[in-house]
Design a protein around this motif. Structure first.
Motif, PDB file in Angstrom:
ATOM      1  N   THR A 121     109.203  18.688   8.575  1.00  0.00           N
ATOM      2  CA  THR A 121     108.688  17.799   7.576  1.00  0.00           C
ATOM      3  C   THR A 121     108.676  18.210   6.301  1.00  0.00           C
ATOM      4  OG1 THR A 121     106.727  16.329   7.569  1.00  0.00           O
ATOM      5  CG2 THR A 121     106.249  18.835   8.134  1.00  0.00           C
ATOM      6  N   GLU A 122     108.192  17.558   5.254  1.00  0.00           N
ATOM      7  CA  GLU A 122     107.746  18.053   4.078  1.00  0.00           C
ATOM      8  C   GLU A 122     106.451  18.737   3.823  1.00  0.00           C
ATOM      9  OE1 GLU A 122     108.957  15.194   0.278  1.00  0.00           O
ATOM     10  OE2 GLU A 122     106.965  14.745   1.118  1.00  0.00           O
ATOM     11  N   ALA A 123     106.370  19.583   3.237  1.00  0.00           N
ATOM     12  CA  ALA A 123     105.218  20.521   2.610  1.00  0.00           C
ATOM     13  C   ALA A 123     104.375  19.803   1.702  1.00  0.00           C
ATOM     14  CB  ALA A 123     105.503  21.763   2.155  1.00  0.00           C
ATOM     15  N   TYR A 124     103.802  18.573   2.064  1.00  0.00           N
ATOM     16  CA  TYR A 124     102.912  17.737   1.400  1.00  0.00           C
ATOM     17  C   TYR A 124     101.599  18.107   1.598  1.00  0.00           C
ATOM     18  CZ  TYR A 124     101.280  13.979  -1.465  1.00  0.00           C
ATOM     19  OH  TYR A 124     100.623  12.952  -2.262  1.00  0.00           O
ATOM     20  N   MET A 125     101.153  19.154   1.167  1.00  0.00           N
ATOM     21  CA  MET A 125      99.737  19.714   1.504  1.00  0.00           C
ATOM     22  C   MET A 125      98.583  19.090   1.272  1.00  0.00           C
ATOM     23  SD  MET A 125     100.659  20.512  -1.670  1.00  0.00           S
ATOM     24  CE  MET A 125      99.774  20.840  -3.455  1.00  0.00           C
ATOM     25  N   ILE A 126      98.337  18.172   0.458  1.00  0.00           N
ATOM     26  CA  ILE A 126      97.227  17.529  -0.216  1.00  0.00           C
ATOM     27  C   ILE A 126      96.593  16.697   1.156  1.00  0.00           C
ATOM     28  CG2 ILE A 126      97.592  17.504  -2.576  1.00  0.00           C
ATOM     29  CD1 ILE A 126      97.824  14.416  -2.447  1.00  0.00           C
ATOM     30  N   VAL A 127      97.470  16.072   2.043  1.00  0.00           N
ATOM     31  CA  VAL A 127      97.066  15.469   2.860  1.00  0.00           C
ATOM     32  C   VAL A 127      96.122  16.425   4.118  1.00  0.00           C
ATOM     33  CG1 VAL A 127      98.639  13.679   2.796  1.00  0.00           C
ATOM     34  CG2 VAL A 127      99.248  15.570   4.305  1.00  0.00           C
ATOM     35  N   CYS A 253      90.066  17.131  -8.895  1.00  0.00           N
ATOM     36  CA  CYS A 253      91.030  18.106  -8.836  1.00  0.00           C
ATOM     37  C   CYS A 253      91.930  17.749  -7.663  1.00  0.00           C
ATOM     38  CB  CYS A 253      90.420  19.486  -8.534  1.00  0.00           C
ATOM     39  SG  CYS A 253      91.490  21.157  -8.340  1.00  0.00           S
ATOM     40  N   PRO A 254      92.525  16.724  -7.760  1.00  0.00           N
ATOM     41  CA  PRO A 254      93.201  16.086  -6.640  1.00  0.00           C
ATOM     42  C   PRO A 254      94.356  16.920  -5.979  1.00  0.00           C
ATOM     43  CG  PRO A 254      93.844  14.918  -8.480  1.00  0.00           C
ATOM     44  CD  PRO A 254      92.867  15.906  -8.837  1.00  0.00           C
ATOM     45  N   PHE A 255      95.134  17.654  -6.685  1.00  0.00           N
ATOM     46  CA  PHE A 255      96.440  18.333  -6.103  1.00  0.00           C
ATOM     47  C   PHE A 255      96.427  19.834  -6.265  1.00  0.00           C
ATOM     48  CE2 PHE A 255      97.402  14.371  -8.969  1.00  0.00           C
ATOM     49  CZ  PHE A 255      97.596  13.388  -7.662  1.00  0.00           C
ATOM     50  N   ASN A 256      95.896  20.522  -7.109  1.00  0.00           N
ATOM     51  CA  ASN A 256      95.769  21.882  -7.034  1.00  0.00           C
ATOM     52  C   ASN A 256      94.365  22.417  -6.600  1.00  0.00           C
ATOM     53  OD1 ASN A 256      98.341  21.512  -9.388  1.00  0.00           O
ATOM     54  ND2 ASN A 256      98.873  22.378  -7.266  1.00  0.00           N
ATOM     55  N   ALA A 257      94.086  22.130  -5.609  1.00  0.00           N
ATOM     56  CA  ALA A 257      92.420  22.700  -5.245  1.00  0.00           C
ATOM     57  C   ALA A 257      92.497  24.296  -5.307  1.00  0.00           C
ATOM     58  CB  ALA A 257      92.220  22.052  -3.965  1.00  0.00           C
ATOM     59  N   GLN A 284      94.171  24.419   1.083  1.00  0.00           N
ATOM     60  CA  GLN A 284      95.039  23.500   1.808  1.00  0.00           C
ATOM     61  C   GLN A 284      96.266  24.031   2.211  1.00  0.00           C
ATOM     62  OE1 GLN A 284      95.346  20.492  -1.219  1.00  0.00           O
ATOM     63  NE2 GLN A 284      96.410  21.893  -2.654  1.00  0.00           N
ATOM     64  N   TYR A 285      96.971  25.146   1.563  1.00  0.00           N
ATOM     65  CA  TYR A 285      98.112  25.617   2.257  1.00  0.00           C
ATOM     66  C   TYR A 285      98.060  26.074   3.577  1.00  0.00           C
ATOM     67  CZ  TYR A 285      99.416  25.194  -2.863  1.00  0.00           C
ATOM     68  OH  TYR A 285      99.645  24.470  -3.943  1.00  0.00           O
ATOM     69  N   VAL A 286      96.934  26.811   3.803  1.00  0.00           N
ATOM     70  CA  VAL A 286      96.383  27.414   5.048  1.00  0.00           C
ATOM     71  C   VAL A 286      96.349  26.320   6.142  1.00  0.00           C
ATOM     72  CG1 VAL A 286      94.759  28.878   6.353  1.00  0.00           C
ATOM     73  CG2 VAL A 286      95.520  29.746   4.014  1.00  0.00           C
ATOM     74  N   LEU A 287      95.495  25.394   5.895  1.00  0.00           N
ATOM     75  CA  LEU A 287      95.247  24.212   6.615  1.00  0.00           C
ATOM     76  C   LEU A 287      96.732  23.685   7.122  1.00  0.00           C
ATOM     77  CD1 LEU A 287      92.162  22.569   5.075  1.00  0.00           C
ATOM     78  CD2 LEU A 287      91.989  24.106   7.045  1.00  0.00           C
ATOM     79  N   GLN A 288      97.577  23.430   6.019  1.00  0.00           N
ATOM     80  CA  GLN A 288      98.830  22.902   6.462  1.00  0.00           C
ATOM     81  C   GLN A 288      99.678  23.621   7.274  1.00  0.00           C
ATOM     82  OE1 GLN A 288     102.294  21.247   3.440  1.00  0.00           O
ATOM     83  NE2 GLN A 288     101.963  23.568   3.361  1.00  0.00           N
ATOM     84  N   VAL A 289      99.560  24.925   7.152  1.00  0.00           N
ATOM     85  CA  VAL A 289     100.301  25.860   8.249  1.00  0.00           C
ATOM     86  C   VAL A 289      99.706  25.782   9.447  1.00  0.00           C
ATOM     87  CG1 VAL A 289     100.952  28.319   8.749  1.00  0.00           C
ATOM     88  CG2 VAL A 289     101.143  27.617   6.483  1.00  0.00           C
TER      89      VAL A 289
END
Length: 324
Positions: A121-127, A253-257, A284-289
């Motif tokens: 998948t794509e690393a679209y972290m904000i979701v 701050c929607p994108f780079n929290a 959000q990067y940790v949550l994504q992983v």
């Protein structure tokens, strides 16, 4: 939770500063390997992951039987090629956005994913960030009445001609780099797809450096107007507003929290005090992983698939086709 061994293709700055530390910090993940021919470039990664194994080539990392997941932060034009190679090597794959340069390329990735029986998948972290999950829930619940307008602004100033974001041969430009946020965020939160669009685009040296997109989106609650501005030549700015008949939702701050500012989402309705939700300390990067690991090991839901990424790339393709 089972532990998956992750490897990174290339010593990209973003991987060094954000995703590498996130993989190392995430539950169920272990940053085990890095593919780079430079020991000097590997040292900053080893500073937080001292047991990291360095491979001299991307191919060597893909051949490593100890690696379960490959993270790909390479230049945009290399994403499709190396995602397919990682899948063919039997790895799960998380690839940076945009995962492709045209929607049709993602069809091949979907086929490769299905043939390999691995998750890609794509690393679209904000979701993965709770501010966006809350925004989506508020919209679903009709907290602002009928959604009638959404507008997005995302800019920063990066005039460096040597930066890959300013090189056409690496897939640079404000639309591939940050339009993916300006378009995907509204698609995700409002469960919407683009209708008619009109794009005004400015370019330098073969890449777009400013884009103003206007038109309409068609979502679960019907049609609403849409405006998005992206630029890599303006002072940094981030904001998303969803405006309805009975109120609005604002993300400052929607994108780079935690990088641009603290994540904050506000619900405003007439005659009621504003509801402000802040998310200090959420990465959000940790949550994504962690969500990636849970999906692979436990079958948990994952909020962003290749099919979702294809929808955004189709919108990017439409933006370019709508230039006036």
């Amino acid at each position: 939770m089972a532990v998956l061994n992750w490897g990174i293709l290339g010593a990209a700055k973003f991987a060094r500063e954000h995703m590498g530390p996130a993989i190392h910090a995430a539950r169920g993940a272990r940053l085990a390997a890095l593919a780079t021919s430079s020991e000097e470039k590997a040292q900053p990664f080893k500073a937080f992951a001292p047991d990291l194994k360095r491979h001299d080539s991307y191919e060597a990392l893909l051949a490593d039987p100890a690696i379960d997941v490959v993270y790909i932060p390479l230049p945009n034009v290399l994403h499709v090629e190396w995602t397919k190679k990682a899948l063919a090597a039997g790895k799960h794959v998380l690839t940076e956005k945009p995962i492709a340069m045209a929607a049709s390329e993602i069809d091949g990735l979907i086929a490769a994913r299905d043939a390999a029986g691995k998750f890609a998948t794509e690393a679209y972290m904000i979701v993965h960030h709770p501010q966006w999950q809350l925004t989506r829930r508020w919209l679903d619940e009709g907290q602002i009445g009928e959604l009638r307008h959404a507008d997005v602004a995302f800019s920063f100033n990066n005039p460096d001609p040597g930066n890959i974001r300013n090189k056409p041969e690496t897939g640079g430009g404000s639309i591939p780099d940050i339009g993916v946020y300006a378009y995907s965020s509204v698609r995700y939160a409002a469960r919407a797809e683009p209708g008619d669009l009109r794009a005004v685009i400015e370019r330098e040296n073969g890449v777009d450096v400013f884009a103003q997109v206007t038109g309409e989106m068609i979502g679960a609650q019907g049609r609403f107007s849409y405006a998005a501005m992206t630029s890599t030549r303006l002072h940094p700015r981030q904001q998303v507003v969803f405006q309805g008949s009975e109120g609005l939702i604002r993300l400052t701050c929607p994108f780079n929290a935690n990088v641009f500012d603290q994540a904050e989402v506000t619900l405003c309705r007439k005659g009621e005090p504003d509801q402000v939700q802040r998310f200090p300390g959420v990465t959000q990067y940790v949550l994504q992983v962690e969500n990636f690991v849970r999906h692979v090991t436990e079958g948990a839901d994952y909020p962003w698939t290749l099919e979702d990424a294809r929808g955004t790339q189709a919108m990017i393709d439409k933006v370019y086709a709508s230039e006036v």
